[in-house]
Enzyme design. Structure first.
Site, mmCIF file in Angstrom:
data_model
loop_
_atom_site.group_PDB
_atom_site.id
_atom_site.type_symbol
_atom_site.label_atom_id
_atom_site.label_comp_id
_atom_site.label_asym_id
_atom_site.label_seq_id
_atom_site.Cartn_x
_atom_site.Cartn_y
_atom_site.Cartn_z
ATOM 1 N N LYS A 1 0.842 -1.195 0.000
ATOM 2 C CA LYS A 1 0.000 0.000 0.000
ATOM 3 C C LYS A 1 0.883 1.252 0.000
ATOM 4 O O LYS A 1 1.960 1.273 0.604
ATOM 5 C CB LYS A 1 -0.904 -0.013 1.227
ATOM 6 C CG LYS A 1 -1.964 1.074 1.262
ATOM 7 C CD LYS A 1 -2.845 0.923 2.490
ATOM 8 C CE LYS A 1 -3.896 2.007 2.582
ATOM 9 N NZ LYS A 1 -4.762 1.862 3.784
ATOM 10 N N SER B 1 -9.460 1.641 2.744
ATOM 11 C CA SER B 1 -8.634 2.370 1.797
ATOM 12 C C SER B 1 -7.537 1.528 1.146
ATOM 13 O O SER B 1 -6.885 1.980 0.210
ATOM 14 C CB SER B 1 -7.978 3.566 2.520
ATOM 15 O OG SER B 1 -7.118 3.134 3.550
ATOM 16 N N SER C 1 -9.675 -0.524 6.927
ATOM 17 C CA SER C 1 -9.094 -0.390 5.584
ATOM 18 C C SER C 1 -8.526 -1.676 5.011
ATOM 19 O O SER C 1 -8.306 -1.767 3.804
ATOM 20 C CB SER C 1 -8.002 0.686 5.607
ATOM 21 O OG SER C 1 -8.557 1.949 5.876
#
Length: 623
Positions: free
Chosen positions: A226, A302, A326
């Site tokens: 990420k 996310s 997330s």
């Protein structure tokens, strides 16, 4: 006004003046709440649903203080967000950092891991914990053999048998990413993608395999990171257009370094909601990440790009970060397995984090056995990490012995469990518990969790003020470079003050009490991962984004305790709805007991496998 001096905020009740008129209400004590067991209520979020030019005008109004503060105040009042924060006396001390009761290990049949030792040694122990594969790599190569995803052990077998090399797999990945950038709609998996760096890593792995000296079973495995986690040679933008200007990446994050030492090949930085401020996977700068099961639907955020890459078969695993679901939200609606570890189980060194009391780093994989291997490789805190609660030493479950599940008790708060936007979500999750009971003899017990609305309010205020504090030095200089959705969120976040933060930490202590009381009688708490399946992408939101608190609330309904209380949580896929969209079951565990979650998830995965489907967008990198 003269107040009754005999009032004590340690007792539930109300604060009255000398005439007996109620001035301020007081929350009852936690003991009184547990005795009363009030009915579960979940009021729907009330806020305008905005996208496109409407959202642009809304953000413009919010950022003018004389207009924005009354608007935000009205929305918060309508949702009763601050009722328990500002308008009541809370008879509890604040918990500014997570404090857990003293614990002895209750997990059965585990293999201990040396936290300070080399990652390769931990991976070897984890590999030894896995049961024999149900089928060999050669059997899976047969087109008639039904399976969902290649496992890490399949890739290792393909490499050792010379069926394929890491370099060949890397080339197939590069080709697939380049094609995805030209597809309609564009999948938007990655923010930073450097093919030459991938080739260099894969070539080194290919050479080690040719010499018969792979570093571990993870050598040559493709892995994504990420974009808020440092991974050389990529910048860390956090999904923004500006963060890398203020924060140079000079070395790998600690979690990335541990995986690299085991031979993992990093393919780039995965797309994400800007600054993690969103739960859909929309990014105004780098594109809307598409769900491989239905490209007209959101991936969830996310850690959206990380999850989409795994779901599409392009990576065996990816790292995500989790402050408000997330890792679990995208895993739940994309059909992957996602683990949020206990806060403090892994270090945040090298992570551009924004919440110092709630954030944790965790792996996303296509199956549980891969999760066990990757978890063992990257875990571990550093001496510089300040922890109030001493963690239990890490371990992995001995999955060769499944009989220990018979004594495991699963807790379910039925009123909460059934509170889904779509009835199929609760029904499919309920079926998974039935299958687990029939297959492994587990017991499901009814539990009670109090003040779940206060839990949501406490989490919101905590994440808001920690985000606002972290971003305050940058915000005036970069606001105009942000997308509209994060700007609208930050306008709300700056609405809260220090007194709100302290009150939220008082609510945190209450919630810790309620959850620890539940864990006295059960080992794992279960909920659906999300209250809905993957939502549709509104055409008007693609360029400018959207603000939809109702949608966000439905995606976040069940996940907040894991962050607010730092508990380990895992989302495991259990089936699909009638539209073919994945549904996830969330497991919430006691502090530091990730091994229990992994054990239960492995059993659920096994009994629910016949109900799972491959996504429509899928890349077979071994065939």
């Amino acid at each position: 006004m003269n107040l009754d001096s005999s009032f004590s905020p340690s007792r539930g009740g109300q604060l009255c003046d000398m005439a007996g008129k109620t001035v301020v209400k007081t929350l009852p004590t936690v003991e009184e709440v547990l005795t009363a067991r009030e009915e579960y209520l979940n009021p729907e979020a009330a806020a305008p649903k905005l996208s496109g030019l409407g959202l642009k005008a809304f953000v413009w109004a919010l950022e003018i203080e004389t207009i924005g503060r009354p608007i935000l105040g009205g929305i918060l009042k309508q949702n009763k967000t601050l009722e328990a924060i500002r308008e009541r006396i809370i008879p509890d001390d604040p918990m500014f950092y997570l404090e857990y009761p003293s614990q002895k290990r209750t997990e059965a049949e585990v293999l201990p891991l040396e936290e300070a030792g080399p990652s390769v040694a931990r991976v070897e122990i984890a590999l030894d914990s896995l049961p024999p594969s149900a089928s060999s790599f050669k059997e899976k190569l047969s087109s008639e053999y039904p399976f969902l995803y290649w496992t890490i052990r399949d890739y290792a077998a393909a490499y050792s048998s010379r069926h394929v090399t890491p370099s060949e797999v890397a080339e197939r990945f590069i080709s697939a990413i380049e094609q995805s950038e030209k597809s309609s709609p564009r999948m938007a998996y990655l923010i930073s993608f450097k093919p030459d760096d991938i080739r260099k890593q894969a070539e080194a792995s290919t050479k080690r395999h040719a010499e018969g000296k792979p570093l571990s079973i993870l050598d040559g495995i493709l892995f994504a990171v990420k974009d808020d986690i440092d991974c050389v040679p990529h910048p860390s933008t956090g999904g923004t257009k500006w963060l890398h200007r203020y924060r140079e990446v000079k070395e790998d994050a600690e979690c990335v370094s541990r995986l690299r030492n085991a031979g993992v090949v990093f393919v780039g930085k995965a797309n994400m909601n800007e600054l993690g401020l969103g739960v859909t996977g929309h990014n105004a700068h780098y594109g809307v990440i598409r769900n491989p099961h239905d490209t007209g639907r959101h991936t969830g955020g996310s850690s959206a790009g990380s999850c989409a890459l795994v779901a599409a078969g392009l990576c065996s695993g990816a790292l995500g970060s989790d402050v408000g679901g997330s890792i679990r939200i995208p895993s739940g609606i994309c059909g992957t397995v996602g683990l949020k570890v206990t806060v403090g189980r892994t270090t945040l060194k090298g992570v551009s984090g924004v919440s110092w009391t709630m954030e944790s780093i965790g792996p996303i994989t296509a199956n549980v056995e891969d999760l066990v291997l990757l978890y063992s490789a990257y875990l571990g805190s550093l001496p510089s990490d300040q922890l109030i609660s001493k963690p239990l030493p890490p371990c992995v479950p001995n999955l060769k012995d499944r009989a220990t599940l018979q004594n495991l008790k699963i807790g379910k708060f039925s009123a909460w469990f059934k509170d889904t936007l779509e009835a199929e979500v609760a029904e499919v999750c309920e079926r998974s518990l039935k299958l687990l009971r029939e297959g492994y003899g587990t017991e499901t017990e009814e539990i009670f969790l109090a003040e779940l609305q206060e839990l949501r309010n406490g989490h919101l205020v905590t994440v808001a003020t920690e985000y606002a504090t972290t971003l305050r030095p940058y915000y005036p200089h970069v606001k105009k470079e942000m997308g509209l959705e994060p700007r609208s969120n930050l306008a709300l976040f700056y609405h809260f003050g220090s007194h709100d933060y302290v009150a939220a930490q008082q609510l945190r202590r209450r919630q810790m009490h309620y959850h620890m009381e539940a864990f006295k009688t059960v080992d794992v708490i279960v909920t659906p991962t999300t209250a809905m399946t993957a939502p549709e992408i509104s055409p008007g939101s693609v360029k400018l984004g959207e603000s939809d608190l109702v949608k966000s609330g439905n995606l976040m309904r069940f996940i907040l305790a894991g962050n607010f209380l730092g508990l380990p949580c895992l989302s495991v896929p259990v089936g699909h709805d009638s539209k073919g969209l994945p549904i996830g079951l969330q497991l919430i565990g006691r502090p530091w007991e990730e091994a229990t979650l992994l054990r239960v998830a492995a059993a659920i995965e096994e009994v629910c496998l016949p109900y799972r489907q491959r996504p429509k967008v899928f890349h077979d990198l071994l065939k």
